[in-house]
Design a protein around this motif. Structure first.
Motif, PDB file in Angstrom:
ATOM      1  N   TYR A  38      -1.139 -13.472 -98.731  1.00  0.00           N
ATOM      2  CA  TYR A  38      -2.048 -12.331 -98.678  1.00  0.00           C
ATOM      3  C   TYR A  38      -1.493 -11.238 -99.586  1.00  0.00           C
ATOM      4  N   GLN A  41       0.633  -8.171 -98.226  1.00  0.00           N
ATOM      5  CA  GLN A  41       1.759  -8.455 -97.329  1.00  0.00           C
ATOM      6  C   GLN A  41       2.981  -7.898 -98.037  1.00  0.00           C
ATOM      7  N   ASP A  77       2.322  -4.190 -83.723  1.00  0.00           N
ATOM      8  CA  ASP A  77       3.644  -4.795 -83.928  1.00  0.00           C
ATOM      9  C   ASP A  77       3.728  -5.978 -82.978  1.00  0.00           C
ATOM     10  N   LEU A 152      -3.558 -14.505 -90.826  1.00  0.00           N
ATOM     11  CA  LEU A 152      -4.013 -13.451 -89.921  1.00  0.00           C
ATOM     12  C   LEU A 152      -5.053 -12.578 -90.616  1.00  0.00           C
ATOM     13  N   SER A 153      -4.842 -12.332 -91.895  1.00  0.00           N
ATOM     14  CA  SER A 153      -5.758 -11.469 -92.641  1.00  0.00           C
ATOM     15  C   SER A 153      -7.153 -12.075 -92.772  1.00  0.00           C
ATOM     16  N   THR A 161      -6.890  -4.340 -94.117  1.00  0.00           N
ATOM     17  CA  THR A 161      -5.780  -4.854 -93.330  1.00  0.00           C
ATOM     18  C   THR A 161      -4.564  -4.944 -94.240  1.00  0.00           C
ATOM     19  N   LEU A 163      -0.229  -5.821 -94.142  1.00  0.00           N
ATOM     20  CA  LEU A 163       0.826  -6.441 -93.349  1.00  0.00           C
ATOM     21  C   LEU A 163       2.184  -6.045 -93.893  1.00  0.00           C
ATOM     22  N   ASP A 166       5.896  -8.516 -89.472  1.00  0.00           N
ATOM     23  CA  ASP A 166       5.132  -8.671 -88.232  1.00  0.00           C
ATOM     24  C   ASP A 166       4.368  -7.404 -87.845  1.00  0.00           C
ATOM     25  N   ASP A 167       4.382  -6.397 -88.695  1.00  0.00           N
ATOM     26  CA  ASP A 167       3.622  -5.171 -88.444  1.00  0.00           C
ATOM     27  C   ASP A 167       2.298  -5.249 -89.192  1.00  0.00           C
ATOM     28  N   THR A 168       1.217  -4.916 -88.503  1.00  0.00           N
ATOM     29  CA  THR A 168      -0.118  -4.987 -89.092  1.00  0.00           C
ATOM     30  C   THR A 168      -0.812  -3.651 -88.915  1.00  0.00           C
ATOM     31  N   THR A 169      -1.471  -3.198 -89.976  1.00  0.00           N
ATOM     32  CA  THR A 169      -2.290  -1.996 -89.913  1.00  0.00           C
ATOM     33  C   THR A 169      -3.719  -2.390 -90.254  1.00  0.00           C
ATOM     34  N   ILE A 170      -4.627  -2.050 -89.360  1.00  0.00           N
ATOM     35  CA  ILE A 170      -6.049  -2.302 -89.572  1.00  0.00           C
ATOM     36  C   ILE A 170      -6.731  -0.940 -89.581  1.00  0.00           C
TER      37      ILE A 170
END
Length: 194
Positions: A38, A41, A77, A152-153, A161, A163, A166-170
């Motif tokens: 992605y 990422q 997270d 995941l994306s 989104t 990444l 392991d931290d994701t911001t949406i």
């Protein structure tokens, strides 16, 4: 520190460290050469960093705010993310990314039959044999985790989104707030979020 925050520390011989670094380089080059990761990422993907992630987000957010739009963001997270990676699912994902059956067999061998013990002062636990998780030390575990979380994306909003490991911001850009109810928000089209 609370007990749930501990994680295994790997002790490897020098030849194993060298071999792991070599496999990491090969896998990373394969994933990047074929554009399989992605693009947003930023964790474990040189030259990306937390700074590139923040610049990406701030650019989109400031653009929205400058045009009198609103931005809502959710920060996630994944707890114990490296420890809960399913070996079978990871191997399946590597195969789907185009890795050969020989390479997948090598990764299966790398992940299986691992043991770990816990030491507190001079006391040792009985060996445990984890059936999930990727090693965190050195590099290969990070690359395997990136390959694992990569899709995941595909189930999250396009262009909103990001990444970092392991931290994701949406986030979503909202054109108007006619009510405090989410169901009445007018969410801007994906062209405006780019």
């Amino acid at each position: 520190m609370m007990q749930r925050n501990y994680h295994p520390i790997r002790l490897l011989t020098v030849p194993r460290k060298v071999l792991e670094k070599y496999v990491h380089i090969q896998l990373s080059q394969y994933l990047h050469t074929h554009d399989l990761l992605y693009p947003v990422q930023s964790g474990f993907c040189p030259p990306h960093s937390t700074q590139t992630l923040l610049l990406h987000c701030f650019e989109k957010w400031y653009k929205a705010l400058d045009t009198k739009k609103y931005v809502n963001a959710v920060f996630l997270d994944i707890s114990k993310a490296f420890d809960i990676v399913s070996h079978e699912l990871l191997l399946s994902k590597l195969t789907n990314l185009g890795k050969s059956s020989t390479a997948t067999s090598c990764f299966r061998s790398y992940l299986s039959n691992r043991s770990q013990i816990t030491r507190v002062l001079d006391s040792y636990s009985s060996p445990a044999f984890p059936s999930s998780g990727v090693p965190r030390a050195l590099y290969l575990g990070h690359t395997l985790f990136s390959a694992f979380i990569n899709d995941l994306s595909s189930v999250l909003p396009l262009n909103s989104t990001v990444l970092f490991a392991d931290d994701t911001t949406i986030f979503i850009v909202i054109c108007s707030l006619q009510s405090k109810s989410v169901s009445t928000w007018q969410i801007c089209g994906s062209k405006e979020m780019v």
